[in-house]
Motif scaffolding. Sequence first.
Motif, PDB file in Angstrom:
ATOM      1  N   HIS A  66     -21.513  13.562  29.662  1.00 42.33           N
ATOM      2  CA  HIS A  66     -20.371  14.433  29.941  1.00 42.33           C
ATOM      3  C   HIS A  66     -19.174  13.933  29.142  1.00 42.33           C
ATOM      4  CE1 HIS A  66     -17.399  16.783  32.168  1.00 42.33           C
ATOM      5  NE2 HIS A  66     -16.668  15.682  32.225  1.00 42.33           N
ATOM      6  N   ASN A  93     -19.973  25.611  37.683  1.00 42.86           N
ATOM      7  CA  ASN A  93     -19.690  24.242  38.123  1.00 42.86           C
ATOM      8  C   ASN A  93     -19.020  24.265  39.485  1.00 42.86           C
ATOM      9  OD1 ASN A  93     -20.136  23.616  35.166  1.00 42.86           O
ATOM     10  ND2 ASN A  93     -19.768  21.598  36.026  1.00 42.86           N
ATOM     11  N   TYR A 116     -15.916  24.563  32.066  1.00 41.03           N
ATOM     12  CA  TYR A 116     -17.089  23.797  31.653  1.00 41.03           C
ATOM     13  C   TYR A 116     -18.069  24.646  30.860  1.00 41.03           C
ATOM     14  CZ  TYR A 116     -15.434  20.631  35.275  1.00 41.03           C
ATOM     15  OH  TYR A 116     -14.656  19.781  36.024  1.00 41.03           O
ATOM     16  N   LYS A 118     -21.893  23.897  28.113  1.00 42.60           N
ATOM     17  CA  LYS A 118     -22.871  22.914  27.654  1.00 42.60           C
ATOM     18  C   LYS A 118     -23.073  23.023  26.142  1.00 42.60           C
ATOM     19  CE  LYS A 118     -25.436  22.613  32.003  1.00 42.60           C
ATOM     20  NZ  LYS A 118     -24.259  22.273  32.674  1.00 42.60           N
ATOM     21  N   SER A 124     -22.703  18.125  29.145  1.00 35.44           N
ATOM     22  CA  SER A 124     -21.617  18.863  29.790  1.00 35.44           C
ATOM     23  C   SER A 124     -20.315  18.613  29.046  1.00 35.44           C
ATOM     24  CB  SER A 124     -21.476  18.401  31.242  1.00 35.44           C
ATOM     25  OG  SER A 124     -20.346  18.990  31.834  1.00 35.44           O
TER      26      SER A 124
END
Length: 151
Positions: A66, A93, A116, A118, A124
């Motif tokens: 992350h 999220n 958020y 990906k 993340s």
Amino acid sequence: MIKGLYEAHLPVSNLKKSIEFYKKLDLEIAYQQENLVFFWIEKGKSWLGLWETDKVKTPYHPSLRHIAFQIDRDNMLSIKEWLEEREIEVSTNFGFPPEKQPLVLPNNPQAHAAIYFKDPDGNSIELIAPLRLDFEEEFKMMTLEEWNKTK
């Protein structure tokens, strides 16, 4: 003594594909070799290293895969459109679906707006903006739209 965070690293499975993705975020390549690329986050101050490795198979956990990039609070209002223009999908999220983001994180005594998504390997990525610092006030996680109505 400490001035800031200079570098962070993420594992990737396909360096070429990841380079294309991170360029969509307007990051500039600082250095590259066969299985590694560094992107400037803020030139001369911080960068992100992407390593092509089988370690990308390590199950996701925010302590391992992350990263959060800071953006200006004003940019948070148009961030979903900015991501959509780059064909980047917002992730669900904390139970908030993409249409309910950005959201506000109640990290008392701080509050931050965040959204958020990906990268191609499921790392993340968070875009975050401080809303207030050192101010005690209990509240539940909410959308940025709800926050703006109450503040």
